[in-house]
Design an enzyme around this catalytic site. Structure first.
Site, PDB file in Angstrom:
ATOM      1  N   PRO A  29       0.834  -1.205   0.000  1.00  0.00           N
ATOM      2  CG  PRO A  29      -0.650  -1.513   1.760  1.00  0.00           C
ATOM      3  CD  PRO A  29       0.636  -2.017   1.197  1.00  0.00           C
ATOM      4  CD  GLU A  30       3.132   3.535  -4.242  1.00  0.00           C
ATOM      5  OE1 GLU A  30       3.128   4.756  -4.405  1.00  0.00           O
ATOM      6  OE2 GLU A  30       3.625   2.750  -5.068  1.00  0.00           O
TER       7      GLU A  30
ATOM      8  CE  LYS B  88       4.995   4.110   1.058  1.00  0.00           C
ATOM      9  NZ  LYS B  88       5.983   3.216   0.481  1.00  0.00           N
TER      10      LYS B  88
ATOM     11  NE  ARG C 146      10.474  -0.797  -5.654  1.00  0.00           N
ATOM     12  CZ  ARG C 146       9.572  -0.193  -4.887  1.00  0.00           C
ATOM     13  NH1 ARG C 146       9.947   0.558  -3.883  1.00  0.00           N
ATOM     14  NH2 ARG C 146       8.289  -0.341  -5.117  1.00  0.00           N
TER      15      ARG C 146
END
Ligand SMILES: [Zn+2]
Length: 294
Positions: free
Chosen positions: A2-3, A63, A284
């Protein structure tokens, strides 16, 4: 994972359902995910200091969910990669947020349920975590400023103090860093993850590999605008659906259909028709249009 928009969506839902309720008891099934004043697995004090407390506020930093209690304690919840929060109303209705597994068809509690908070009105909050990277930390509210993971966070992109001028100063200090990995650096800016970094750079027509110090003033302005616009739009849609995220109502996030580059490798660019590329950048991946981002 989740961002920011996903956690913000959960916060807004949590806020609605849980704030004002009093905690009756806490069940901890996996002690290692809990901390009391920095001490891991101190279930006794963790539970004792949650019992009887009323939830007064639900905030968020990056977050991390920050649940303020009436008894001078604050509960920090981080879902990390696979955490899930499920709220069961007293009438049995469920609302879930975070990782999609276990899915809505799996009864809760289940073998991934590591903590259950029971409220005095009969409702419950379940914390599930498949890979067990998430945490529940109870700390004295007055000590929250000393909390390492909160202290080192960069500015919040949706905060009004995050202005184009401030952004420009921040970029100058990190002139040699490539812009995409820099946006992901939580010490630089808090809460922007892979999806929204890629989308913001596409919005501003900037290649992910550009050094931060080489961005022109108008590009900085556009990127700043892109970050804010895209995050806000995503929150309005309940976040983005990815394989690791569903909203608290169990729906897949609605922002996915607006994504321009993330997850669109080898598809046509909606702006210029060229083919979207995906490269490895740092640890990434980065998605971008090699023609209209430069
Ligand atoms: Zn393009």
């Amino acid at each position: 994972m989740p961002e920011l928009p996903e956690v913000e969506t959960i916060r807004r839902q949590l806020f609605k359902e849980v704030v004002g309720k009093r905690i009756k008891s806490v069940e901890i099934k996996l002690p290692k995910l809990t901390y009391f004043n920095g001490k891991k697995s101190d279930v006794k004090n963790f539970s004792k200091n949650l019992n009887g407390a009323r939830v007064t506020k639900a905030n968020r930093a990056a977050k991390i969910l920050i649940i303020t209690l009436s008894n001078d304690y604050t509960l920090l919840i981080h879902l990390k990669l696979t955490g899930q929060l499920i709220y069961r109303a007293k009438n049995g209705n469920l609302k879930r947020g975070g990782h999609p597994w276990p899915s809505a068809v799996v009864e809760v509690p289940n073998k991934w349920t590591h903590a259950i908070i029971h409220f005095t009105d009969g409702s419950k909050l379940y914390f599930n975590d498949l890979r067990q990277f998430g945490y529940l930390k109870l700390i004295e509210t007055k000590k929250i400023g000393e909390q390492k993971e909160l202290k080192k966070l960069g500015p919040e992109p949706l905060d009004k103090n995050f202005t184009p001028e401030k952004f420009s100063e921040m970029l100058k200090k990190r002139a040699k860093a490539k812009i995409k990995p820099l946006l992901l650096d939580q010490n630089f800016l808090s809460g922007v993850g892979n999806i929204y970094a890629d989308e913001s750079l596409f919005y501003a027509k900037i290649l992910p590999t550009r050094p931060a110090g080489k961005l022109k003033p108008e590009e900085i302005k556009k990127l700043h605008q892109g970050i804010k616009t895209i995050l806000q739009k995503s929150i309005a849609q309940g976040g983005t659906s990815s394989d690791t995220y569903v909203t608290l109502t169990g729906q897949k996030g609605g922002y996915e259909k607006y994504l321009k580059v993330y997850g669109r490798e080898k598809e046509k660019c909606q702006r210029c028709g060229d083919i979207i590329k995906r490269i490895k950048l740092g640890a990434r991946s980065a998605h971008f249009c090699p023609k209209c981002q430069y």
